[in-house]
Design an enzyme around this catalytic site. Structure first.
Site, mmCIF file in Angstrom:
data_model
loop_
_atom_site.group_PDB
_atom_site.id
_atom_site.type_symbol
_atom_site.label_atom_id
_atom_site.label_comp_id
_atom_site.label_asym_id
_atom_site.label_seq_id
_atom_site.Cartn_x
_atom_site.Cartn_y
_atom_site.Cartn_z
ATOM 1 C CB VAL A 1 -0.952 0.000 1.212
ATOM 2 C CG1 VAL A 1 -1.685 1.327 1.325
ATOM 3 C CG2 VAL A 1 -1.929 -1.152 1.106
ATOM 4 C CB ALA A 2 3.751 2.225 2.110
ATOM 5 C CB ILE B 1 0.740 1.882 -4.721
ATOM 6 C CG1 ILE B 1 1.071 0.456 -5.160
ATOM 7 C CG2 ILE B 1 -0.148 2.564 -5.756
ATOM 8 C CD1 ILE B 1 -0.117 -0.479 -5.150
ATOM 9 C CD GLU C 1 -1.182 5.515 -1.069
ATOM 10 O OE1 GLU C 1 -0.165 5.995 -0.566
ATOM 11 O OE2 GLU C 1 -1.359 4.300 -1.229
ATOM 12 C CG ASP D 1 -8.201 29.161 -40.062
ATOM 13 O OD1 ASP D 1 -8.149 28.515 -41.114
ATOM 14 O OD2 ASP D 1 -8.954 30.130 -39.883
ATOM 15 C CG ASP E 1 -11.759 32.175 -36.328
ATOM 16 O OD1 ASP E 1 -11.684 31.386 -37.290
ATOM 17 O OD2 ASP E 1 -11.646 33.404 -36.447
ATOM 18 C CG ASP F 1 -10.730 26.664 -38.174
ATOM 19 O OD1 ASP F 1 -10.196 26.352 -39.242
ATOM 20 O OD2 ASP F 1 -10.887 27.839 -37.814
ATOM 21 C CD GLU G 1 7.506 5.313 2.382
ATOM 22 O OE1 GLU G 1 6.608 4.524 2.041
ATOM 23 O OE2 GLU G 1 7.378 6.551 2.328
ATOM 24 C CG ASN H 1 2.893 6.122 0.876
ATOM 25 O OD1 ASN H 1 3.892 6.419 0.239
ATOM 26 N ND2 ASN H 1 1.783 5.699 0.313
ATOM 27 C CG ASP I 1 5.770 10.483 1.331
ATOM 28 O OD1 ASP I 1 6.629 10.905 2.112
ATOM 29 O OD2 ASP I 1 5.803 9.370 0.793
#
Length: 884
Positions: free
Chosen positions: A279-280, A282, A284, A326, A615, A619, A684, A709, A713
């Protein structure tokens, strides 16, 4: 079947089974409405709100975060699970609203079509809803009408239509009843009028040939409907990064658990530690930090007058390698202006231009200066409504102090001969002193043929062959510079009987030539030069004539020497041939919407990240197909805006360059916090892995890992998103579109620094354990030194090439505040009685704090020493994974 403009008119009327005089019978119109359907664009099939919201959870990184939330619940960490879910839901809500707004293109296109139309049915003029117009209907058109459907002219009187939104042609197109070759380009089909375009002068009767999706505007709607949204380069890189991280984290966590079990550790404790580490490991917080960085970039762009409709477009623009612009309304002002007057008496030339004129003059405020040297404009700014050429003449005269209202008091109009495409002239009769003067303006070659004299400033002198050749030469010179040239002349009518006839347009006295053009927007040439220095190619795409395109390209400083590709040439090229030439050509002329779409696709196939600006209606398909579509805020049509990812509020091309700078800054900041988050997470992981390899007890508990984490962080990483752009950011070439987000040595820096953090953390853990303070005190020391290393390291992440002391320690105050708050939270975990129980910590003693600060801040202080000595002045030397 041959195209509508190439049919003989009698054959076309027979094919449509209509009467050019009476029109359709009401019963016929009702029957055809059932057959062909309403004359409107169908609404696109839209996903329901729930389906669109659920689609936000299909992203790979989001799925990983949901798994992480489930694992946190399994560990009993409710706070962590709620935090992760909050991040996921927040991003889903943002994505939902972005996509909801982005899919309104077809709705805007439907609003553009004319709401009502005048038709003739059974000899009677009727006003019907535009949706009820059918093929074979006889449209009745007059100045100011918006055309309800594509139609072939049956009768026309001095008709001109503004087709700039459809073809890019900046000047209204004169229309006439004629037959044209099948290969005639869209912008040159003068016997057709198109749905959604505007009648600027004259009147006409036209038989409807196409309605709804069968019109040229409908074809654009088809192109928009076929477009498939692609993920941005940033989304692709983050998706790839997520997959790599998950695979690596699972492998390392499994290794940690396996090594622990082999040495006889507790299976439950090791499995929980492995899950916590997974978990840590990754990041998140990454989606939230990316969203914040993009949002900060959006706010900066708003201050620079660029509005982002899609957050990822910020970063995409930053990696653009080609900007397809354009010409009309983007590089130029889409406003005809008098550029040059060739006349001995310029005042008389402007007087004729103002009086022989049907445009309407308006006063706007403070003046912009005089056209003529030494003559003031009276302090007003002028504009005009009507035919753009006539409006330009009227404004130029007013700015020279020749306001038509005052001129007409002295020279009232007595009559006129309207312009028509056969004569190519317009004439008006005015009271002039005690007599009458006929004022004429028109095509130079036609006017010169009708002139006997010319004005040399002292009066009329004979126009001999030599003088005539000189005037024709000047006309060719002006036309060669892509100016629209008009001749102005007069004839005194001492014995005028009160009636005007074209026969009077002879024995004229030429006054001079007036050259007009659509001017470049201020600063656009400099903006293109800045793009060139930044390694970005600018491509001009226009519906104008190639001669005009080359002249504008020269003014802009575009490399026109490679040649100009026309729409006819594009038709003859296969897509592979177009891809071959697309890398060389910088100017395209006489192109249709389908051509623009092919050009964008060819550039993308060559590996370019393409920005398309524009415009008009024409386009919109290319804007939507491009990696990032840019619409003009003031002159842009609704469809162009709705198809775009970004809107330039002031219609200034220079704003696009400012947006590119912000986009590059956003990507730099994303790399900074990815470097920070991954390095910290790697630290970690390496801490746990090294402890397992050396047979040590777990140096960190699961809750301590999650605290580091998710809390310490998070704030510093968010603050990195507020870093200002580097001074040299627009002197770098664009990064390669396929570049990994960890390229240019970033992966090596992450691994090296992460290993260093892990080694130092394990080292402090071992020292504390041998000091005899017990396992809980040793874990507290490891826990704290890990946090402190990360807080010092975040400042190093502000630049990949320079130490923080060169960047400026105080240039990002948000980071200082974030680091202070994170430190305060860590101190709370060490000293607050309740948190000490939750995190199993003991307060460090004074000597222990000295060790912690020395170990954590050592690399940071060493960088300062090296910088002060001049060793890292140019970034040649760094420490612990930061050497460049």
């Amino acid at each position: 079947m041959q195209p509508w403009h190439a049919w003989p008119l009698s054959d076309l009327i027979a094919y449509l089974k209509t009467d050019p005089g009476a029109g359709l019978e009401p019963a016929q119109a009702r029957q055809r409405l059932l057959i062909y359907g309403p004359n409107q664009l169908p609404a696109g099939r839209k996903a329901g709100a729930l389906k669109l919201f659920l689609a936000q959870f299909e992203d790979f990184m989001v799925l990983v975060l949901l798994v992480a939330a489930v694992l946190s619940l399994f560990l009993g960490e409710w706070y962590d699970a709620i935090t992760i879910l909050a991040i996921v839901v927040l991003n889903a809500v943002l994505g939902f609203f972005q996509e909801y707004r982005a899919e309104r293109s077809l709705s805007a296109l439907r609003r553009l079509t004319a709401p009502r139309a005048r038709c003739r049915r059974a000899f009677l003029e009727v006003d019907v809803p535009a949706a009820e117009v059918v093929p074979g209907d006889l449209l009745l058109l007059a100045a100011g009408d918006r055309v309800a459907a594509d139609a072939r002219l049956v009768r026309a009187w001095d008709l001109a239509c503004d087709e700039s939104a459809l073809t890019g042609e900046s000047v209204p197109v004169a229309k006439e009843v004629c037959e044209l070759p099948a290969e005639t380009a869209l912008a040159e089909r003068r016997n057709l009028v198109y749905a959604g375009t505007l009648v600027t002068r004259g009147r006409a009767e036209a038989v409807v040939v196409a309605t709804g999706l069968g019109t040229e505007t409908g074809q654009i709607a088809r192109l928009l409907g076929k477009h498939k949204e692609e993920s941005t380069p940033l989304e692709q890189r983050l998706d790839h990064l997520g997959r790599v991280l998950v695979a690596g984290c699972i492998a390392i966590c499994a290794l940690v658990v396996a090594l622990g079990l082999r040495r006889g550790g507790s299976a439950l404790e090791l499995i929980m530690a492995g899950i916590s580490l997974a978990v840590a490991a990754i990041p998140e917080g990454l989606p939230a930090v990316v969203t914040l960085a993009l949002a900060v970039g959006v706010q900066r762009m708003v201050r620079r007058r660029a509005i982002l409709r899609k957050l990822p477009a910020v970063e995409t623009l930053g990696c653009a390698t080609v900007i397809c612009a354009d010409k009309t309304g983007t590089l130029t002002e889409n406003r005809m202006t008098v550029r040059e007057i060739r006349a001995a008496d310029g005042k008389l030339a402007l007087t004729i231009g103002a009086l022989c004129n049907d445009a309407t003059l308006k006063r706007e405020g403070i003046g912009i200066g005089s056209l003529w040297r030494g003559r003031r404009a009276g302090g007003e700014k002028w504009s005009a409504a009507g035919d753009p050429t006539e409006a330009a003449l009227l404004v130029a005269a007013a700015e020279a102090g020749l306001v038509r209202g005052f001129l007409e008091q002295a020279h009232p109009r007595l009559g006129e001969i309207p312009f028509d495409s056969y004569r190519k002239l317009m004439s008006t009769a005015h009271r002039w002193g005690k007599g009458v003067r006929l004022l004429v303006k028109g095509a130079p070659d036609v006017v010169l043929e009708r002139c006997q004299n010319y004005d040399d400033g002292r009066g009329a002198v004979p126009l001999d062959a030599r003088a005539k050749a000189e005037w024709l030469g000047q006309n060719e010179e002006l036309a060669g510079r892509a100016l629209r040239v008009l001749a102005v002349a007069y004839r005194d009518l001492p014995a005028w009987g009160g009636e005007l006839h074209p026969n009077l347009e002879s024995e004229l006295t030429l006054v001079g030539l007036v050259g007009l053009s659509d001017p470049l927007r201020p600063g656009v040439r400099e903006a293109i030069a800045r793009c060139r220095r930044a390694g970005i190619k600018t491509v001009m795409i226009t519906g104008d004539h190639p001669t005009t395109a080359v002249a504008v390209a020269k003014e802009l400083g575009l490399p026109w020497e490679q040649g100009v590709a026309t729409g006819a040439e594009l038709e003859s090229w296969s897509q592979r041939e177009l891809e071959k030439w697309a890398g060389r050509i910088a100017v395209y002329a006489r192109v249709s919407p389908r051509h623009k779409l092919r050009i964008v696709r060819a550039l993308k196939r060559r590996g370019h990240v393409v920005a398309m600006t524009g415009d008009g209606i024409n386009d919109a398909p290319a804007i939507k197909e491009a990696d990032i579509g840019v619409a003009m805020g003031q002159a842009g049509t609704d469809i162009a805006k709705e198809a775009s990812a970004m809107i330039i509020e002031d219609d200034n091309f220079t704003t696009i360059v400012a947006a590119v700078e912000e986009g590059r800054a956003v990507y730099d900041n994303i790399r900074k916090f990815i470097r920070y988050l991954l390095t910290c997470n790697m630290g970690e992981v390496m801490t746990m892995l090294l402890a397992a390899v050396f047979g040590l007890p777990l140096p960190l508990l699961p809750i301590q890992i999650l605290w580091v984490n998710l809390v310490t962080d998070g704030l510093p990483a968010l603050a990195l998103g507020f870093d200002p752009p580097a001074p040299d950011i627009m002197e770098r070439p664009p990064r390669h579109p396929g570049e990994s987000i960890l390229s240019r040595g970033l992966a090596g820096k992450v691994l090296a620094r992460g290993l260093g953090i892990g080694l130092l953390t394990v080292g402090v853990f071992v020292l504390a354990a041998r000091a005899g303070g017990g396992i809980e005190r040793a874990r507290t020391m490891a826990f704290t030194v890990l946090v402190l290393q990360q807080l010092f390291y975040v400042f190093e992440c502000r630049s990949e090439t320079k130490p923080i002391f060169a960047v400026g320690l105080f240039s990002n105050p948000y980071l200082l505040v974030a680091a202070a708050l994170s430190l305060a939270m860590q101190l709370g975990a060490l000293y607050h009685p309740f948190l000490k129980v939750v995190f199993h910590t003991e307060a460090p003693a004074g000597r222990e704090w000295a060790l912690l600060l020395l170990v954590a801040g050592g690399p940071f202080l060493w960088q300062g020493v090296l910088w002060a000595s001049g060793w890292t002045e140019k970034g040649e030397l760094d420490i612990m994974g930061n050497n460049t």
